[in-house]
Design a protein around this motif. Sequence first.
Motif, PDB file in Angstrom:
ATOM      1  N   TRP A 135       4.804  -0.338   1.447  1.00 33.47           N
ATOM      2  CA  TRP A 135       4.784   0.227   0.092  1.00 33.47           C
ATOM      3  C   TRP A 135       3.678   1.245  -0.045  1.00 33.47           C
ATOM      4  CZ3 TRP A 135       1.272  -2.490  -3.694  1.00 33.47           C
ATOM      5  CH2 TRP A 135       0.585  -3.568  -3.113  1.00 33.47           C
ATOM      6  N   ILE A 136       3.928   2.200  -0.936  1.00 31.43           N
ATOM      7  CA  ILE A 136       3.003   3.287  -1.190  1.00 31.43           C
ATOM      8  C   ILE A 136       2.247   3.005  -2.481  1.00 31.43           C
ATOM      9  CG2 ILE A 136       2.798   5.760  -1.666  1.00 31.43           C
ATOM     10  CD1 ILE A 136       5.413   6.135  -0.074  1.00 31.43           C
ATOM     11  N   THR A 137       0.938   3.214  -2.470  1.00 26.69           N
ATOM     12  CA  THR A 137       0.105   2.977  -3.644  1.00 26.69           C
ATOM     13  C   THR A 137      -0.679   4.241  -4.001  1.00 26.69           C
ATOM     14  OG1 THR A 137      -2.121   2.380  -2.854  1.00 26.69           O
ATOM     15  CG2 THR A 137      -0.367   0.768  -2.491  1.00 26.69           C
ATOM     16  N   GLY A 138      -1.230   4.263  -5.201  1.00 23.38           N
ATOM     17  CA  GLY A 138      -2.030   5.396  -5.653  1.00 23.38           C
ATOM     18  C   GLY A 138      -3.523   5.134  -5.623  1.00 23.38           C
ATOM     19  N   ARG A 139      -3.969   4.119  -4.880  1.00 28.22           N
ATOM     20  CA  ARG A 139      -5.408   3.805  -4.851  1.00 28.22           C
ATOM     21  C   ARG A 139      -6.213   4.939  -4.224  1.00 28.22           C
ATOM     22  NH1 ARG A 139      -6.746  -1.595  -2.162  1.00 28.22           N
ATOM     23  NH2 ARG A 139      -5.423  -0.737  -0.532  1.00 28.22           N
ATOM     24  N   LYS A 140      -7.488   5.024  -4.644  1.00 33.98           N
ATOM     25  CA  LYS A 140      -8.349   6.113  -4.200  1.00 33.98           C
ATOM     26  C   LYS A 140      -9.757   5.603  -3.906  1.00 33.98           C
ATOM     27  CE  LYS A 140      -5.726   8.782  -7.524  1.00 33.98           C
ATOM     28  NZ  LYS A 140      -5.060   7.543  -8.008  1.00 33.98           N
ATOM     29  N   ARG A 141     -10.398   6.213  -2.936  1.00 36.27           N
ATOM     30  CA  ARG A 141     -11.784   5.843  -2.594  1.00 36.27           C
ATOM     31  C   ARG A 141     -12.732   6.152  -3.745  1.00 36.27           C
ATOM     32  NH1 ARG A 141     -10.919   9.180   2.874  1.00 36.27           N
ATOM     33  NH2 ARG A 141      -9.574   7.677   3.959  1.00 36.27           N
ATOM     34  N   ALA A 142     -12.404   7.164  -4.534  1.00 41.38           N
ATOM     35  CA  ALA A 142     -13.270   7.573  -5.634  1.00 41.38           C
ATOM     36  C   ALA A 142     -13.433   6.491  -6.683  1.00 41.38           C
ATOM     37  CB  ALA A 142     -12.721   8.841  -6.281  1.00 41.38           C
ATOM     38  N   HIS A 143     -12.541   5.480  -6.676  1.00 42.71           N
ATOM     39  CA  HIS A 143     -12.652   4.389  -7.640  1.00 42.71           C
ATOM     40  C   HIS A 143     -13.762   3.408  -7.269  1.00 42.71           C
ATOM     41  CE1 HIS A 143      -8.227   4.981  -9.085  1.00 42.71           C
ATOM     42  NE2 HIS A 143      -9.064   5.866  -9.608  1.00 42.71           N
ATOM     43  N   GLY A 144     -14.344   3.565  -6.100  1.00 45.38           N
ATOM     44  CA  GLY A 144     -15.517   2.775  -5.734  1.00 45.38           C
ATOM     45  C   GLY A 144     -15.216   1.359  -5.292  1.00 45.38           C
ATOM     46  N   GLY A 145     -16.275   0.543  -5.230  1.00 46.91           N
ATOM     47  CA  GLY A 145     -16.136  -0.845  -4.794  1.00 46.91           C
ATOM     48  C   GLY A 145     -15.561  -0.926  -3.394  1.00 46.91           C
ATOM     49  N   VAL A 146     -14.694  -1.905  -3.163  1.00 46.13           N
ATOM     50  CA  VAL A 146     -14.094  -2.045  -1.844  1.00 46.13           C
ATOM     51  C   VAL A 146     -13.151  -0.882  -1.532  1.00 46.13           C
ATOM     52  CG1 VAL A 146     -14.282  -4.552  -1.809  1.00 46.13           C
ATOM     53  CG2 VAL A 146     -12.218  -3.483  -2.739  1.00 46.13           C
ATOM     54  N   ARG A 147     -12.773  -0.114  -2.542  1.00 49.48           N
ATOM     55  CA  ARG A 147     -11.892   1.023  -2.298  1.00 49.48           C
ATOM     56  C   ARG A 147     -12.640   2.195  -1.653  1.00 49.48           C
ATOM     57  NH1 ARG A 147      -7.757   1.360  -7.502  1.00 49.48           N
ATOM     58  NH2 ARG A 147      -7.447  -0.881  -7.749  1.00 49.48           N
ATOM     59  N   ALA A 148     -13.952   2.140  -1.629  1.00 49.19           N
ATOM     60  CA  ALA A 148     -14.740   3.243  -1.091  1.00 49.19           C
ATOM     61  C   ALA A 148     -14.435   3.497   0.390  1.00 49.19           C
ATOM     62  CB  ALA A 148     -16.227   2.971  -1.279  1.00 49.19           C
ATOM     63  N   ALA A 149     -13.975   2.481   1.090  1.00 49.64           N
ATOM     64  CA  ALA A 149     -13.649   2.623   2.508  1.00 49.64           C
ATOM     65  C   ALA A 149     -12.144   2.555   2.749  1.00 49.64           C
ATOM     66  CB  ALA A 149     -14.365   1.530   3.314  1.00 49.64           C
ATOM     67  N   LEU A 150     -11.375   2.891   1.752  1.00 45.78           N
ATOM     68  CA  LEU A 150      -9.926   2.762   1.807  1.00 45.78           C
ATOM     69  C   LEU A 150      -9.309   3.638   2.890  1.00 45.78           C
ATOM     70  CD1 LEU A 150      -7.554   1.425   0.131  1.00 45.78           C
ATOM     71  CD2 LEU A 150      -7.420   3.606  -1.075  1.00 45.78           C
ATOM     72  N   PRO A 151      -8.507   3.066   3.803  1.00 49.01           N
ATOM     73  CA  PRO A 151      -7.818   3.876   4.809  1.00 49.01           C
ATOM     74  C   PRO A 151      -6.518   4.436   4.257  1.00 49.01           C
ATOM     75  CG  PRO A 151      -7.329   1.571   5.178  1.00 49.01           C
ATOM     76  CD  PRO A 151      -8.282   1.622   4.000  1.00 49.01           C
ATOM     77  N   LYS A 161       0.753  -0.948   4.003  1.00 45.02           N
ATOM     78  CA  LYS A 161       0.482  -0.330   2.714  1.00 45.02           C
ATOM     79  C   LYS A 161      -0.068   1.077   2.974  1.00 45.02           C
ATOM     80  CE  LYS A 161      -2.564  -2.346   0.043  1.00 45.02           C
ATOM     81  NZ  LYS A 161      -3.124  -3.311  -0.920  1.00 45.02           N
ATOM     82  N   VAL A 162       0.482   2.054   2.268  1.00 42.22           N
ATOM     83  CA  VAL A 162       0.136   3.456   2.486  1.00 42.22           C
ATOM     84  C   VAL A 162      -0.574   3.990   1.245  1.00 42.22           C
ATOM     85  CG1 VAL A 162       1.018   5.715   3.179  1.00 42.22           C
ATOM     86  CG2 VAL A 162       2.267   3.634   3.841  1.00 42.22           C
ATOM     87  N   ASN A 163      -1.712   4.645   1.461  1.00 41.08           N
ATOM     88  CA  ASN A 163      -2.540   5.164   0.360  1.00 41.08           C
ATOM     89  C   ASN A 163      -2.717   6.676   0.525  1.00 41.08           C
ATOM     90  OD1 ASN A 163      -3.192   2.339  -0.475  1.00 41.08           O
ATOM     91  ND2 ASN A 163      -4.358   2.331   1.435  1.00 41.08           N
ATOM     92  N   PRO A 164      -1.705   7.476   0.220  1.00 35.57           N
ATOM     93  CA  PRO A 164      -1.766   8.919   0.493  1.00 35.57           C
ATOM     94  C   PRO A 164      -2.868   9.656  -0.247  1.00 35.57           C
ATOM     95  CG  PRO A 164       0.479   8.204  -0.005  1.00 35.57           C
ATOM     96  CD  PRO A 164      -0.430   7.080  -0.377  1.00 35.57           C
ATOM     97  N   LEU A 165      -3.287   9.121  -1.402  1.00 36.61           N
ATOM     98  CA  LEU A 165      -4.304   9.790  -2.208  1.00 36.61           C
ATOM     99  C   LEU A 165      -5.691   9.193  -1.998  1.00 36.61           C
ATOM    100  CD1 LEU A 165      -2.361  10.100  -5.604  1.00 36.61           C
ATOM    101  CD2 LEU A 165      -2.328  11.644  -3.627  1.00 36.61           C
ATOM    102  N   ALA A 166      -5.901   8.541  -0.894  1.00 34.02           N
ATOM    103  CA  ALA A 166      -7.158   7.829  -0.651  1.00 34.02           C
ATOM    104  C   ALA A 166      -8.384   8.714  -0.843  1.00 34.02           C
ATOM    105  CB  ALA A 166      -7.165   7.230   0.756  1.00 34.02           C
ATOM    106  N   ASP A 167      -8.321   9.964  -0.435  1.00 34.93           N
ATOM    107  CA  ASP A 167      -9.508  10.825  -0.512  1.00 34.93           C
ATOM    108  C   ASP A 167      -9.478  11.782  -1.710  1.00 34.93           C
ATOM    109  OD1 ASP A 167      -7.493  12.489   0.354  1.00 34.93           O
ATOM    110  OD2 ASP A 167      -8.670  13.450   1.946  1.00 34.93           O
ATOM    111  N   TRP A 168      -8.617  11.537  -2.681  1.00 36.57           N
ATOM    112  CA  TRP A 168      -8.532  12.390  -3.866  1.00 36.57           C
ATOM    113  C   TRP A 168      -9.500  11.927  -4.938  1.00 36.57           C
ATOM    114  CZ3 TRP A 168      -3.771  15.446  -5.568  1.00 36.57           C
ATOM    115  CH2 TRP A 168      -3.082  15.950  -4.452  1.00 36.57           C
TER     116      TRP A 168
END
Length: 239
Positions: A135-151, A161-168
């Motif tokens: 599944w594709i998600t809209g999570r981003k590293r900019a949201h901080g916390g554990v998402r800061a290292a989001l692949p 799980k695919v996070n295409p906007l991880a670095d947006w």
Amino acid sequence: MPLKELAERRNILHRKSDAQTIVSHALDDIQIGRVALVSSFGAESVVLLHMVAQANPDTPVLFLNTEMLFPETLTYQREVAKHLGLSDIRVIRPSRARLMERDVDSILHTIDPDACCALRKTEPLAEALAEFDGWITGRKRAHGGVRAALPLYEKQDRKIKVNPLADWDTARIAAYMDTHNLPRHPLVARGFTSLGCTPCTTKVAEGEDPRAGRWRGMEKTECGIHIVDGKIIRQESAA
């Protein structure tokens, strides 16, 4: 191929790819299998919805209606789906029988918000995702916390799980919306920078973290949908 290895290989392959390419490849990746987009139709959701519509408007889009969402979100969901030509919107709702058993008065969120999220979000989504391999998600590293290292790609349980906007970041999201003339969620202009259920979402003041209005004043920062090995991850800062 083990899913963890597959995710690692895709991270290497797409380390320089743009988000649209990642979306397109994820939808056609025979090694991953069948993929859906999970969307809240929230403040920033239209960017990824647009990318998916460009790649394949017949992609299954799973929208969780917890039955506690803002009316504006429900209207926005219908309008955006029509605007983008998305043809397979699947509205996922919590089990009526479980609601009657565990939250008949709709006050569970005041007693145990994690249990409420499990009932209205995590469990219904898990069931809806059963037929998919990723599944594709809209999570981003900019949201901080554990998402800061989001692949870009990760293994969660038995799925990719695919996070295409991880670095947006927020500026890039806004620029994309402007470029493609995409409709904004109406509540964003009223100070809601991250949108969830009405009882657990408040406006965000200038200078606050974009997710500061989610479960304000609580330790809780995640609904539990983005979990690792079945466990909700607690964070020191909003994510």
